[in-house]
Design an enzyme around this catalytic site. Structure first.
Site, PDB file in Angstrom:
ATOM      1  N   LYS A   1      -2.363  19.296   1.524  1.00  0.00           N
ATOM      2  CA  LYS A   1      -1.095  19.686   2.144  1.00  0.00           C
ATOM      3  C   LYS A   1      -0.423  20.790   1.332  1.00  0.00           C
ATOM      4  O   LYS A   1      -0.646  20.892   0.128  1.00  0.00           O
ATOM      5  CB  LYS A   1      -0.143  18.478   2.175  1.00  0.00           C
TER       6      LYS A   1
ATOM      7  N   ARG B   1      -5.385   7.122  10.548  1.00  0.00           N
ATOM      8  CA  ARG B   1      -6.162   6.523  11.644  1.00  0.00           C
ATOM      9  C   ARG B   1      -7.475   5.944  11.135  1.00  0.00           C
ATOM     10  O   ARG B   1      -7.995   4.995  11.728  1.00  0.00           O
ATOM     11  CB  ARG B   1      -6.375   7.587  12.741  1.00  0.00           C
TER      12      ARG B   1
END
Ligand code: BES
Ligand code: MN
Ligand code: ZN
Length: 498
Positions: free
Chosen positions: A276, A350
């Site tokens: 990120k 996920r």
């Protein structure tokens, strides 16, 4: 911290000193006991209201220092608008506003739980108390110096003046359990990731054993044996080992199927190899807010001895780059047998949930399963910080969550699922890929989760926008909101208790 505020209930009375908080409607009318206690001061309040153009609108306040004719150091009038149509969540807010008017220096305060129509019902007075308690929370464990302009609200002693102290204390008992669950969830989310790594998180969950909750902690070896390679792949780049914590509260009938709650517990999300940008990356210490909510909820259910069988399961990992980190292009085989190609290592939540959802559905066959996850930035783009995204394969469960959301003020907005979205996560090499491109990012994430719940009645709450950094509200001034504890406690009490 949760104990900062001392809260009690007593019959209506004037405080000998300190702060007095009273409520009025948008006609500047008070309840009979309030009027009686204010006595001759009522006239002065009217004049002050006129001078300040205070109209009694819902949530507005009028502050009078050293009110003539009263012993109180300060009189605070809180407006309730059309007081007759207040709802549960409004009482919470009023409690928060009242607490916001109690300066730390004041020490003692009395809040008169009365509206123009008469004393608040015990349930409503207890909601008011919950609002004051939630508002008083602060996370200052790491502040070593007192701020002189903003002293800690540590010593405040707030008494809620009520018509029926006994009945209100009874209604408060369950809410106090919920307040402590919210505080625990907030503490976990506020805690920095150098302290709260997966092992430490698991240790804190283990503390729930003293409440009668069965807590199992699965380590890396145990998860390997089960084939949880999607979860393990996310954690493999970190020096901190991954953990899976399973909590069980059996307050319901023997043999009754449980309700299950599953939380994303990414203790820190750097993005991994798909790292990120630096801006705001510190916020990713809160990427375990789903797991924090599940732990806070389990504590609340146990403390109020909820008549329900409940499972709480949290997948705990740290998503780091490193020489052993997972790569884009890697393919992992999940516990369910389905394979996932990793396109972006930052779509890690996920992957963790894929294994935990399958594990819980398979082992416990719950009547409903609800997961909470700070899953996608896209849900913040869609809904802002007011609503959490709701995805469900079951309309009844969805409606119940929406209703519980309206009742508690922790609101959810239903988003679509559907086979049309499946092609977006088709992979050239595996059964699916872990990202679906720029469009509908929250939906393709939920669509992937759905593949791991089988026929279980399931709902997914994407709480990336609501769990932290939310615009501060009347019942929370801390970075972490503890979002979901109140919602799910309400869902359980309204629909799943014996
Ligand atoms: N933890 C983040 C989502 C998030 C973003 C939570 C902002 C709270 C605030 C999640 O793991 C993530 O990185 N999602 C990616 C997915 C993308 C790579 C498909 C995102 O939303 O950008
Ligand atoms: Mn991520
Ligand atoms: Zn994440």
């Amino acid at each position: 911290m949760p104990d900062a505020l001392k809260l009690g209930f007593a019959a209506f009375a004037l405080p000998p000193r300190g702060v007095l908080v009273v409520f009025c409607n948008d006609g500047l009318q008070f309840g009979p006991s309030t009027r009686h206690l204010l006595g001759d001061a009522t006239d002065m309040v009217r004049k002050a209201a006129a001078a300040e153009r205070f109209k009694g609108k819902l949530g507005s306040t009028l502050d009078i220092v050293l009110p003539a004719g009263l012993q109180a150091s300060r009189l605070v009038v809180v407006g309730c608008g059309q007081a007759s149509d207040l709802k549960g969540a409004d009482y919470l807010r009023l409690g928060g506003i009242a607490m916001g008017k109690v300066p730390a220096a004041a020490g003692d305060a009395m809040v008169l739980a009365e509206l123009p129509g008469g004393a608040m019902k015990a349930e409503h007075a207890a909601d008011l108390a919950l609002g004051t308690r939630l508002r008083a929370y602060s996370f200052d464990r790491y502040k070593t110096k007192q701020n002189e302009d903003d002293p800690k609200a540590g010593s405040a002693h707030v008494t809620i003046g009520v018509a029926e102290p006994g009945a209100t204390r009874k209604a408060w008992a369950a809410r106090e359990a919920v307040a402590e669950g919210v505080a625990l969830a907030r503490d976990l989310v506020n805690e920095p990731a150098n302290v709260l790594n997966p092992e430490e998180f698991a240790r804190r969950a283990t503390a729930l054993r003293k409440l009668g909750i069965a807590v199992e902690v699965l380590d890396v070896a145990a998860m390997k044996k089960l084939g949880m390679n999607a979860l393990l792949g996310v954690g493999q780049g970190s020096a901190h080992e991954s953990r899976l914590v399973v909590m069980r509260w059996n307050g319901g009938k023997r043999g009754e199927k449980p309700v299950a709650f599953v939380g994303k517990g990414v203790c820190f999300d750097t993005g991994g190899i798909s790292i990120k940008p630096a801006q705001n990356m510190e916020d990713m210490k809160g990427d375990m807010a789903g797991a924090a909510c599940v732990v806070g909820l389990m504590q609340a259910l146990a403390k109020r001895k909820a008549a329900v069988n409940a499972i709480g399961a949290v997948g705990l990992v740290e998503n780091m780059p490193g020489s052993n980190a997972q790569r884009p292009g890697d393919i992992v085989k999940t516990m369910s047998g389905q394979t996932i190609e990793i396109i972006n290592t930052d779509a890690e939540g996920r992957l963790v949930l894929a294994d935990v959802l399958h594990y819980v559905a398979d082992r416990f066959a719950p009547k409903v399963m609800i997961d909470l996850a700070t899953l996608t930035g896209a849900i913040i783009v869609s809904l802002g910080q007011e609503y959490a995204g709701l995805f469900a394969n079951d309309n009844k469960l969805s409606d119940r969550l929406i209703k519980a959301g309206e009742r508690t003020g922790e609101r959810v907005w239903r988003m679509p699922l559907g086979p049309e979205y499946d092609k977006m996560i088709d992979s050239k090499f595996a059964d699916m890929k872990n990202t679906g491109g720029r469009f509908g990012g929250s939906i393709t994430a939920a669509q992937l989760l759905q593949r791991f719940v089988g026929k279980t009645h399931w709902a997914h709450l994407d709480i990336a926008g609501t769990a932290m950094g939310s615009p501060q509200t009347d019942i929370n001034k801390s970075w972490a909101s503890g979002w979901g504890v109140r919602l799910l406690d309400r869902l359980v009490s309204d629909y799943y208790e014996d």
